[in-house]
Motif scaffolding. Structure first.
Motif, PDB file in Angstrom:
ATOM      1  N   LYS A  89       2.912   2.056 -14.714  1.00 43.20           N
ATOM      2  CA  LYS A  89       3.234   3.393 -14.235  1.00 43.20           C
ATOM      3  C   LYS A  89       3.284   4.341 -15.432  1.00 43.20           C
ATOM      4  O   LYS A  89       3.895   4.018 -16.450  1.00 43.20           O
ATOM      5  N   PHE A  90       2.649   5.543 -15.263  1.00 44.11           N
ATOM      6  CA  PHE A  90       2.490   6.415 -16.420  1.00 44.11           C
ATOM      7  C   PHE A  90       2.541   7.891 -16.010  1.00 44.11           C
ATOM      8  O   PHE A  90       2.192   8.257 -14.884  1.00 44.11           O
ATOM      9  N   PHE A  91       3.004   8.738 -16.967  1.00 48.67           N
ATOM     10  CA  PHE A  91       2.872  10.180 -16.839  1.00 48.67           C
ATOM     11  C   PHE A  91       1.458  10.578 -17.255  1.00 48.67           C
ATOM     12  O   PHE A  91       0.888   9.998 -18.192  1.00 48.67           O
ATOM     13  N   ASN A 124       4.223   7.293 -25.855  1.00 47.86           N
ATOM     14  CA  ASN A 124       4.558   5.904 -25.495  1.00 47.86           C
ATOM     15  C   ASN A 124       3.528   5.340 -24.515  1.00 47.86           C
ATOM     16  O   ASN A 124       3.878   4.744 -23.502  1.00 47.86           O
ATOM     17  N   GLY A 125       2.247   5.534 -24.852  1.00 49.33           N
ATOM     18  CA  GLY A 125       1.186   4.985 -24.013  1.00 49.33           C
ATOM     19  C   GLY A 125       0.447   3.858 -24.689  1.00 49.33           C
ATOM     20  O   GLY A 125      -0.785   3.879 -24.809  1.00 49.33           O
ATOM     21  N   ASN A 126       1.162   2.871 -25.160  1.00 51.32           N
ATOM     22  CA  ASN A 126       0.565   1.751 -25.882  1.00 51.32           C
ATOM     23  C   ASN A 126       0.019   0.710 -24.909  1.00 51.32           C
ATOM     24  O   ASN A 126       0.596   0.458 -23.854  1.00 51.32           O
ATOM     25  N   GLU A 127      -1.092   0.094 -25.281  1.00 53.94           N
ATOM     26  CA  GLU A 127      -1.681  -1.012 -24.522  1.00 53.94           C
ATOM     27  C   GLU A 127      -1.879  -0.632 -23.049  1.00 53.94           C
ATOM     28  O   GLU A 127      -1.365  -1.288 -22.134  1.00 53.94           O
ATOM     29  N   LEU A 128      -2.619   0.441 -22.814  1.00 56.91           N
ATOM     30  CA  LEU A 128      -2.894   0.868 -21.444  1.00 56.91           C
ATOM     31  C   LEU A 128      -3.761  -0.175 -20.741  1.00 56.91           C
ATOM     32  O   LEU A 128      -4.678  -0.750 -21.337  1.00 56.91           O
ATOM     33  N   GLU A 138      -3.729  12.551 -22.405  1.00 57.71           N
ATOM     34  CA  GLU A 138      -2.472  11.911 -22.771  1.00 57.71           C
ATOM     35  C   GLU A 138      -1.918  11.131 -21.574  1.00 57.71           C
ATOM     36  O   GLU A 138      -1.734  11.684 -20.487  1.00 57.71           O
ATOM     37  N   ILE A 139      -1.654   9.850 -21.777  1.00 62.03           N
ATOM     38  CA  ILE A 139      -1.067   8.981 -20.761  1.00 62.03           C
ATOM     39  C   ILE A 139       0.043   8.185 -21.435  1.00 62.03           C
ATOM     40  O   ILE A 139      -0.158   7.618 -22.509  1.00 62.03           O
ATOM     41  N   GLY A 140       1.208   8.142 -20.825  1.00 67.33           N
ATOM     42  CA  GLY A 140       2.302   7.386 -21.427  1.00 67.33           C
ATOM     43  C   GLY A 140       3.506   7.318 -20.517  1.00 67.33           C
ATOM     44  O   GLY A 140       3.519   7.865 -19.409  1.00 67.33           O
ATOM     45  N   LYS A 141       4.551   6.655 -21.015  1.00 71.06           N
ATOM     46  CA  LYS A 141       5.770   6.436 -20.234  1.00 71.06           C
ATOM     47  C   LYS A 141       6.873   7.428 -20.566  1.00 71.06           C
ATOM     48  O   LYS A 141       7.941   7.374 -19.975  1.00 71.06           O
ATOM     49  N   THR A 142       6.628   8.324 -21.519  1.00 73.49           N
ATOM     50  CA  THR A 142       7.646   9.302 -21.922  1.00 73.49           C
ATOM     51  C   THR A 142       7.081  10.715 -21.783  1.00 73.49           C
ATOM     52  O   THR A 142       5.999  11.010 -22.300  1.00 73.49           O
ATOM     53  N   PHE A 143       7.815  11.559 -21.082  1.00 76.64           N
ATOM     54  CA  PHE A 143       7.434  12.965 -20.851  1.00 76.64           C
ATOM     55  C   PHE A 143       8.488  13.829 -21.538  1.00 76.64           C
ATOM     56  O   PHE A 143       9.648  13.843 -21.129  1.00 76.64           O
ATOM     57  N   THR A 144       8.107  14.533 -22.606  1.00 77.97           N
ATOM     58  CA  THR A 144       9.047  15.318 -23.408  1.00 77.97           C
ATOM     59  C   THR A 144       8.756  16.808 -23.254  1.00 77.97           C
ATOM     60  O   THR A 144       7.596  17.227 -23.358  1.00 77.97           O
TER      61      THR A 144
END
Length: 865
Positions: A89-91, A124-128, A138-144
């Motif tokens: 699951k990703f932003f 924080n989108g490592n090893e998608l 940009e894809i990741g687990k943290t939305f700042t």
């Protein structure tokens, strides 16, 4: 060819599948009886979608989701929880166009924040997984969200797009199992599974081509135990060159001898090697390293990095191996430079600093050594273990000193509230006859949710509970109910005429018992199993009439006539018991339970800070602010161990605590130097600060940002003594990373010199022999020659110390005088010790002239006449 089909409105991507190969979508009528599918259009569509899902390699869909956070340090960070590390699951909304952010201040005011690619960052989108790894957005687990400094401590609610990834379906896996077995084309997941089967001991972090390695692993196994296999092992897995030696080659073989016959030599020949002699390189065989079944591996890798894999892949059974780390000198030379050899410019010096006139014939003496090595003949490029401490000190020194900076920061705190706190009590009946404070227990008569028990203490006055002290009001009471323990029964001897008085119609108690009663207190009499006292009935409640001394009289009613005591009873366990006290409790909500320091800040002045509070009161009530102070440590930080809660406040639905703003926030507070490493500099090195990073709401750097400056201070020897901040700057959010600049050859490097004590061993101590001080008169006449002619020069008056005329050196003090005649501890003669010179200390003893006895024979004993 991709087989794509839209299943649901949320589905956005379906990649390669195997459904078209298996024809399951056109064989539904064969799989399920036609009468079941008849007039079942939705079921038919469902089954088609089901088989499509089962046969695809990945399924990506998106949905809107809501996330919450609290704004701290000017930003809100939202994270997708992933406790099982599923990574699915990703932003994705990097521009914020499809997202909304609503902030709620502590006072209830709401603010909508416009989101753009300037104030939004997805990390924080490592090893998608799957095809997501190829995404350029940009894809990741943290939305700042940045730029929220004006909304610190506000609640943040983010509504945004969440992309979900689903891996291959079971049918797809089954239908592609044959391709998965192809080592040249399968996925990295299957490659790891293959490694577990054929190369389980190979580290997963190797950087070589794993597909080629696994295909040739069988050939590698055939080489196991050979020198080639060892070299290949380190080359493939660690990209390192290893050397293999066999210690047995250095073992003494007494019968060995490589004798070269040469009649011209005195002994008729000579040995060409030393295998038959013990030496610095030939050793005696042992049962460990120096034996036939041992070998030595020299490599630049630490043993802990490779021993486990090496034991399983290479090491032959029955052998023992040893490891030696090779330290290469390339870095050393890069820092220090090559050795300099200049035989013509070399001058050997005597101990007094003058040229000795000696000529050095060895290479090492004539070279100015920069690359140190203890290995004989200075092997190029490699040094031994004995040189490691020198290199470690040198490399560490190359990165020293280090310099750190601290930024003035404002502290932040968070607040926890508690409800259902007992804050007051009311005595409904004080009870009677209490000789000690009773235990008070509390319960919850409402719907209990697990309350924390309050601490309550009864206060007695003349045997009655007059008030209750609240030590801790507890929490989470719905309806608090108090229970006060009954008074303890007071025992007396009802058969004693000295206690039961028929003449005075009273009963004598102890002083403690008597002090628990006052007139008109209710009192219950019990005969304790014996015969009742005349005039009293066991189990009956009476009232105290009078108190005289320790004796009390009774009446049947409060204020009634005194009862007549007609006789003593029987038994010694008669009792009087008072009435049990009762009380009620009141509770309040919204009080401070705990204050936690989030950011301790830095650089505050003073000894403590007062926290301010604001928030939303409970409906219909006025909030009462808590009173809290927080101590400061020596660095001006909020000290979590010195939090003083003077009052907890009450009636808060939502409460926010705020530490005072640091007036110097974002400025440099201190610059510290560590690891001076005894370095000296010709001129002070420079200190460089990075550019401040404070931004406004649009993400632009603030115009008020100012880069800080500081300088080193050095002493006369060129050693750093401290730093001075010349400009504290402004706009620093975190502690900056500083760099040190220094000109080429600015650092002074010189080898340590051994301390030498110069001693003239054959003289007495002159100062003790001085007998008088005389004055030389002023010289009246005389001249000296100068380069330009003769000039007149007069000597001034001077004073000289005169030594006793009988003082002289010891005539027979030569190197043959080896014994003393007197004991060192009884003789006043300093050197007549009957001990070796080393007895006087561990430092080097030398004399001015190289012919002196102590420079030639350190065991000489010295006599004094």
């Amino acid at each position: 060819m991709g087989y794509k089909k839209t299943l649901t409105p949320g589905a956005i991507e379906i990649d390669q599948g195997t459904l078209s190969q298996t024809k399951e979508d056109i064989r539904l009528d064969q799989i399920i009886p036609s009468e079941i599918l008849e007039n079942k259009d939705k079921l038919d569509k469902f089954l088609q979608a089901y088989y499509t899902f089962m046969n695809m390699d990945e399924f990506i869909y998106q949905e809107n989701n809501v996330f919450t956070d609290v704004v701290l340090n000017g930003q809100a960070q939202f994270r997708i929880p992933d406790p099982n590390n599923e990574n699915n699951k990703f932003f994705t909304d990097e521009t914020g166009a499809g997202s909304s952010l609503v902030l709620t201040a502590p006072d209830g005011t709401t603010t909508n924040i416009t989101l753009t690619d300037v104030n939004v960052a997805i990390t924080n989108g490592n090893e998608l997984p799957g095809t997501l790894v190829n995404s350029t957005s940009e894809i990741g687990k943290t939305f700042t969200v940045n730029g929220l400094s004006a909304h610190n401590n506000s609640s943040a609610k983010l509504t945004t797009i969440q992309k979900n990834w689903v891996g291959p379906g079971p049918s797809y896996v089954m239908n592609t199992i044959e391709q998965a077995m192809d080592i040249d084309t399968n996925s990295s997941g299957y490659l790891e599974l293959m490694q577990k089967e054929i190369a389980a001991t190979i580290p997963r972090g190797v950087t070589v081509d794993k597909r080629t390695l696994y295909k040739q692993i069988i050939d590698f196994y055939r080489l196991r135990g050979t020198s080639d296999s060892i070299e290949i092992f380190f080359k493939i897995l660690f990209n390192d060159i290893a050397e293999v030696e066999f210690p047995y080659d250095k073992v003494l073989i007494p019968s060995s001898g490589n004798w070269d016959v040469n009649a011209a030599l005195p002994k008729g020949g000579q040995y060409l090697d030393n295998k038959g002699f013990l030496s610095d390189s030939i050793v005696v065989q042992d049962s460990k390293k120096y034996q036939k079944f041992s070998y030595l591996i020299k490599t630049g890798k630490n043993l802990a990095d490779w021993d486990l894999s090496y034991n399983r892949l290479v090491h032959p059974a029955g052998f023992i191996y040893f490891a030696e780390i090779l330290v290469f000198l390339q870095l050393t030379k890069a820092v220090l430079g090559e050795d300099v050899f200049n035989p013509n410019g070399y001058v050997d010096l005597a101990p007094n600093g003058e040229p000795s006139g000696r000529k050095r014939t060895d290479d090492l003496g004539l070279a100015i050594r920069k690359v140190l090595s203890a290995i004989p003949d200075r092997q190029p490029g490699i040094i031994g273990p004995e040189d490691v401490p020198i290199l470690v000190e040198m490399f560490v020194s190359a990165f020293l000193p280090t310099i750190t900076a601290k930024v003035h920061k404002s502290g932040t705190v968070s607040v926890d509230l508690k409800n259902g706190i007992i804050n007051g009590t009311s005595i409904t009946a004080g009870g009677t006859g209490y000789t000690a404070a009773p235990v008070i227990t509390s319960t919850d008569s409402g719907t209990p949710s697990g309350f924390t028990t309050a601490t309550l203490t009864a206060v007695l006055t003349n045997g009655s509970v007059s008030s209750i002290t609240i030590g801790n009001g507890g929490k989470d009471y719905n309806t608090a109910v108090l229970s006060i323990a009954a008074p303890t029964a007071q025992t007396f001897n009802g058969s004693s005429s000295s206690i039961v008085s028929t003449s005075n119609n009273n009963i004598t108690l102890t002083a403690t018992q008597k002090n628990s009663w006052v007139a008109n207190d209710s009192i219950t009499y019990n005969s304790g199993g014996g015969t009742s006292i005349g005039g009293l009935v066991s189990g009956t409640t009476y009232f105290v009439k009078t108190i005289s001394g320790n004796a009390i009289s009774l009446s049947a009613t409060s204020g009634g006539a005194q009862l007549n005591i007609s006789g003593v009873g029987s038994g010694t366990s008669h009792t009087f018991t008072g009435a049990t006290a009762t009380a009620t409790a009141t509770t309040l909500n919204g009080a401070l339970e705990a204050l936690t320091i989030g950011e301790p800040g830095f650089g505050y002045t003073g000894s403590s800070l007062t926290i301010t509070f604001n928030g939303i009161s409970l409906p219909g009530l006025s909030g009462v602010a808590p009173s809290v102070t927080v101590g400061l440590d020596a660095l001006g930080r909020l000290n979590k161990d010195v939090i003083t809660v003077n009052s907890e406040g009450s009636n808060w639905q939502n409460l926010v605590g705020t530490a005072p703003a640091n007036p110097n926030a974002t400025k440099i507070a201190s610059v510290d130097v560590v690891g001076l490493a005894n370095k000296n500099f010709l001129v002070a090195p420079t200190i460089s600060f990075p550019t401040p990073q404070s931004k406004d709401a649009t993400g632009a750097f603030l115009s008020t940002n100012v880069t800080a400056t500081a300088v080193f201070t050095i002493d006369s020897d060129g050693e750093i003594t401290g730093t001075t901040i010349t400009n504290a700057g402004s706009g620093y959010i975190n502690d900056p990373i500083l760099t040190i600049g220094s000109q080429a050859n600015n650092e002074v490097r010189i080898a340590d010199q051994q301390e030498i004590i110069e001693v003239n061993c054959n003289h007495n101590h002159v100062d003790t022999l001085i007998t008088e001080v005389k004055t030389n008169p002023v010289q009246a006449t005389g001249s000296i020659m100068t380069s330009t002619g003769t000039a007149v020069k007069f000597l001034p008056e001077s004073k000289v110390k005169v030594v006793n005329a009988s003082f002289r050196t010891i005539i027979n003090n030569n190197y043959k005088q080896r014994k003393g005649t007197e004991n060192f501890f009884t003789s006043p003669r300093l050197y007549n010790t009957n001990q070796t010179i080393e007895f006087l200390g561990s430092k080097t003893l030398q004399t001015i002239n190289s012919s002196d006895i102590n420079n030639n024979n350190t065991s000489t004993f010295v006599h004094i006449e």
